[in-house]
Motif scaffolding. Structure first.
Motif, PDB file in Angstrom:
ATOM      1  N   LYS A  93       0.803  -1.225   0.000  1.00 35.35           N
ATOM      2  CA  LYS A  93       0.000   0.000   0.000  1.00 35.35           C
ATOM      3  C   LYS A  93       0.836   1.277   0.000  1.00 35.35           C
ATOM      4  N   PHE A  94       2.081   1.183  -0.423  1.00 36.05           N
ATOM      5  CA  PHE A  94       2.902   2.390  -0.554  1.00 36.05           C
ATOM      6  C   PHE A  94       2.320   3.306  -1.632  1.00 36.05           C
ATOM      7  N   CYS A  95       1.739   2.713  -2.668  1.00 40.29           N
ATOM      8  CA  CYS A  95       1.135   3.528  -3.722  1.00 40.29           C
ATOM      9  C   CYS A  95      -0.023   4.352  -3.173  1.00 40.29           C
ATOM     10  N   GLN A  96      -0.817   3.735  -2.313  1.00 40.50           N
ATOM     11  CA  GLN A  96      -1.941   4.441  -1.710  1.00 40.50           C
ATOM     12  C   GLN A  96      -1.458   5.526  -0.759  1.00 40.50           C
ATOM     13  N   ALA A  97      -0.370   5.251  -0.038  1.00 40.57           N
ATOM     14  CA  ALA A  97       0.177   6.244   0.891  1.00 40.57           C
ATOM     15  C   ALA A  97       0.744   7.451   0.152  1.00 40.57           C
ATOM     16  N   PHE A 105      -7.779   4.024  -4.370  1.00 38.83           N
ATOM     17  CA  PHE A 105      -7.259   2.665  -4.249  1.00 38.83           C
ATOM     18  C   PHE A 105      -8.121   1.831  -3.313  1.00 38.83           C
ATOM     19  N   ASP A 106      -8.309   0.574  -3.671  1.00 41.71           N
ATOM     20  CA  ASP A 106      -8.922  -0.427  -2.798  1.00 41.71           C
ATOM     21  C   ASP A 106      -8.037  -1.660  -2.871  1.00 41.71           C
ATOM     22  N   ILE A 107      -7.174  -1.818  -1.863  1.00 38.61           N
ATOM     23  CA  ILE A 107      -6.191  -2.897  -1.855  1.00 38.61           C
ATOM     24  C   ILE A 107      -6.418  -3.766  -0.620  1.00 38.61           C
ATOM     25  N   GLN A 108      -6.527  -5.056  -0.839  1.00 36.63           N
ATOM     26  CA  GLN A 108      -6.766  -5.983   0.262  1.00 36.63           C
ATOM     27  C   GLN A 108      -5.901  -7.224   0.083  1.00 36.63           C
ATOM     28  N   SER A 109      -5.516  -7.796   1.222  1.00 34.27           N
ATOM     29  CA  SER A 109      -4.765  -9.043   1.205  1.00 34.27           C
ATOM     30  C   SER A 109      -5.337  -9.976   2.265  1.00 34.27           C
ATOM     31  N   GLU A 110      -5.144 -11.278   2.063  1.00 29.75           N
ATOM     32  CA  GLU A 110      -5.657 -12.282   2.989  1.00 29.75           C
ATOM     33  C   GLU A 110      -4.588 -13.334   3.249  1.00 29.75           C
ATOM     34  N   LYS A 111      -4.638 -13.880   4.475  1.00 30.77           N
ATOM     35  CA  LYS A 111      -3.744 -14.985   4.790  1.00 30.77           C
ATOM     36  C   LYS A 111      -4.243 -16.253   4.118  1.00 30.77           C
ATOM     37  N   LEU A 112      -3.301 -17.062   3.674  1.00 28.33           N
ATOM     38  CA  LEU A 112      -3.658 -18.309   3.022  1.00 28.33           C
ATOM     39  C   LEU A 112      -4.230 -19.291   4.029  1.00 28.33           C
ATOM     40  N   ASP A 113      -5.286 -19.965   3.653  1.00 27.74           N
ATOM     41  CA  ASP A 113      -5.928 -20.951   4.513  1.00 27.74           C
ATOM     42  C   ASP A 113      -5.282 -22.311   4.274  1.00 27.74           C
ATOM     43  N   VAL A 114      -4.123 -22.468   4.877  1.00 23.99           N
ATOM     44  CA  VAL A 114      -3.384 -23.726   4.739  1.00 23.99           C
ATOM     45  C   VAL A 114      -3.030 -24.234   6.129  1.00 23.99           C
ATOM     46  N   THR A 127      -5.498 -10.035  -2.752  1.00 27.16           N
ATOM     47  CA  THR A 127      -6.760 -10.538  -3.292  1.00 27.16           C
ATOM     48  C   THR A 127      -7.554  -9.481  -4.036  1.00 27.16           C
ATOM     49  N   VAL A 128      -7.424  -8.227  -3.643  1.00 23.52           N
ATOM     50  CA  VAL A 128      -8.188  -7.150  -4.271  1.00 23.52           C
ATOM     51  C   VAL A 128      -7.251  -5.986  -4.577  1.00 23.52           C
ATOM     52  N   PHE A 129      -7.319  -5.495  -5.814  1.00 22.98           N
ATOM     53  CA  PHE A 129      -6.588  -4.283  -6.195  1.00 22.98           C
ATOM     54  C   PHE A 129      -7.444  -3.547  -7.216  1.00 22.98           C
ATOM     55  N   ASN A 130      -8.169  -2.560  -6.744  1.00 27.22           N
ATOM     56  CA  ASN A 130      -9.042  -1.764  -7.600  1.00 27.22           C
ATOM     57  C   ASN A 130      -8.548  -0.325  -7.634  1.00 27.22           C
ATOM     58  N   GLY A 222      -0.725   3.377   8.926  1.00 23.10           N
ATOM     59  CA  GLY A 222      -1.817   3.974   9.680  1.00 23.10           C
ATOM     60  C   GLY A 222      -2.992   3.030   9.820  1.00 23.10           C
ATOM     61  N   PRO A 223      -4.145   3.550  10.249  1.00 24.80           N
ATOM     62  CA  PRO A 223      -5.333   2.696  10.442  1.00 24.80           C
ATOM     63  C   PRO A 223      -5.815   2.033   9.166  1.00 24.80           C
ATOM     64  N   ASN A 224      -5.456   2.602   8.007  1.00 24.14           N
ATOM     65  CA  ASN A 224      -5.879   2.004   6.743  1.00 24.14           C
ATOM     66  C   ASN A 224      -5.144   0.712   6.434  1.00 24.14           C
ATOM     67  N   TYR A 225      -4.053   0.476   7.162  1.00 20.32           N
ATOM     68  CA  TYR A 225      -3.181  -0.637   6.811  1.00 20.32           C
ATOM     69  C   TYR A 225      -3.148  -1.697   7.911  1.00 20.32           C
ATOM     70  N   HIS A 226      -4.309  -1.927   8.548  1.00 20.40           N
ATOM     71  CA  HIS A 226      -4.356  -2.861   9.668  1.00 20.40           C
ATOM     72  C   HIS A 226      -4.010  -4.289   9.253  1.00 20.40           C
ATOM     73  N   ASP A 227      -4.284  -4.619   7.985  1.00 20.48           N
ATOM     74  CA  ASP A 227      -4.034  -5.989   7.551  1.00 20.48           C
ATOM     75  C   ASP A 227      -2.545  -6.291   7.406  1.00 20.48           C
ATOM     76  N   GLN A 228      -1.701  -5.229   7.385  1.00 18.45           N
ATOM     77  CA  GLN A 228      -0.268  -5.463   7.257  1.00 18.45           C
ATOM     78  C   GLN A 228       0.352  -5.924   8.564  1.00 18.45           C
ATOM     79  N   THR A 229      -0.307  -5.674   9.677  1.00 20.70           N
ATOM     80  CA  THR A 229       0.241  -6.071  10.975  1.00 20.70           C
ATOM     81  C   THR A 229      -0.462  -7.298  11.516  1.00 20.70           C
ATOM     82  N   ALA A 230      -1.405  -7.827  10.715  1.00 19.46           N
ATOM     83  CA  ALA A 230      -2.147  -9.010  11.191  1.00 19.46           C
ATOM     84  C   ALA A 230      -1.261 -10.242  11.167  1.00 19.46           C
TER      85      ALA A 230
END
Length: 230
Positions: A93-97, A105-114, A127-130, A222-230
Motif C-alpha cells: 500500500k505504498f502507492c496508496q500512501a 485505491f482499494d487494496i486488500q490481502s488475505e492470509k492463506l488458509d493452509v 486478493t483485491v486491487f481496484n 496507519g489505520p488504513n493498513y491494519h491488515d499489514q500487521t495481522a
C-alpha cells in the motif's frame, strides 16, 4: 502624493479607419493560417504518445526482470512468493500512501488458509486491487513509491465511457493492460531490471535521491493498513 490615472492610448484617425488594432490581434492567426495543421482529429486520428507518457495504469507480473530487492520485500511483508506470470504486487500500500487521492485505491490481502506446517503457512496474497481512475490526477507518484516496480503507467489515454463504473479497474484488467504495454513498448521504457532506461529519465540521478529518502523515511502504517500487521 496624487494618484495618476492611466487610461488607454487614444486611437489615431488612421487606426480607426483601417482597423489596425484588429489586424494586430489577428497577426498570430494570419501567421499560422497557411502552415501545416498539427492538431489531431480524434478519434478518427490517433497518435502514439512517447514512452514517458502518463496514461492508464497497469500491474506488472513476475517475468524475471524484477529488481534485486524484490525477494526481500516479499519476505519482509510475508507474501507468498509469486510464480512467473503472477502479479508483483505485495499489498504494501505504498502507492496508496503516496497518492494525493488515496480513496481511489482499494487494496486488500488475505492470509492463506493452509494447515500449520505447510510451506505457505502464515503467508498472505493480494486478493483485491481496484483503482478508480475517475479520481486519479495521473501524477505518477504511485509508480515511484512502488518498491517492486509493479504499478506502471502506460500509453493508453482514451478513457471515454458511458458509465463511471467502467473507470474502476480491477487487478485482472490492470494486469492485462500492463502485459500488453510491456509486450508492445517495454523495451522502449524499461531496462532488464524494470527500471527506467537512462534515455527515458528526466533526471538520471533521481533514483539515488529516491532511494536515500526511502531509507530514512519509511512510510508508517496507519489505520488504513491494519491488515499489514495481522
Amino acid at each position: 502624493m496624487g494618484i495618476k490615472k492611466v487610461g488607454a492610448k487614444p486611437q489615431t484617425l488612421v487606426e480607426k479607419i483601417f482597423f489596425l488594432d484588429f489586424i494586430k490581434g489577428l497577426k498570430t492567426t494570419i501567421k499560422h493560417l497557411w502552415k501545416k495543421v498539427i492538431t489531431v482529429d480524434f478519434p478518427y486520428e490517433v497518435v502514439t504518445p512517447p514512452p514517458r507518457f502518463r496514461g492508464v495504469h497497469g500491474l506488472r507480473t513476475v517475468d524475471g526482470t524484477e529488481n534485486p530487492e524484490f525477494d526481500s520485500w516479499v519476505k519482509r511483508l510475508k507474501i507468498k512468493p509469486p510464480e512467473p506470470g503472477e502479479t508483483r504486487c505485495i499489498a504494501c500500500k505504498f502507492c496508496q500512501a503516496a497518492c494525493p487521492v488515496p480513496e481511489l485505491f482499494d487494496i486488500q490481502s488475505e492470509k492463506l488458509d493452509v494447515p500449520e506446517g505447510h510451506p505457505h503457512y502464515g503467508l498472505k496474497v493480494m486478493t483485491v486491487f481496484n483503482m478508480d481512475l475517475s479520481k486519479c490526477t495521473f501524477c505518477g507518484l504511485c509508480t515511484q513509491a512502488c518498491p517492486t516496480d509493479c504499478i506502471i503507467m502506460t500509453d493508453i489515454y482514451d478513457l471515454s465511457s458511458y458509465t463511471r463504473r467502467s473507470w474502476v479497474l480491477d487487478k485482472d484488467m490492470l494486469t492485462q493492460i500492463a502485459n500488453d504495454f510491456v509486450a508492445r513498448r517495454g523495451k522502449e521504457k524499461f531496462d532488464e531490471k524494470s527500471q527506467w532506461r537512462e534515455d527515458q529519465k528526466l533526471w538520471p540521478e533521481y533514483d539515488k535521491t529516491r532511494e536515500k529518502l526511502w531509507d530514512f523515511n519509511m512510510p508508517k502504517l496507519g489505520p488504513n493498513y491494519h491488515d499489514q500487521t495481522a
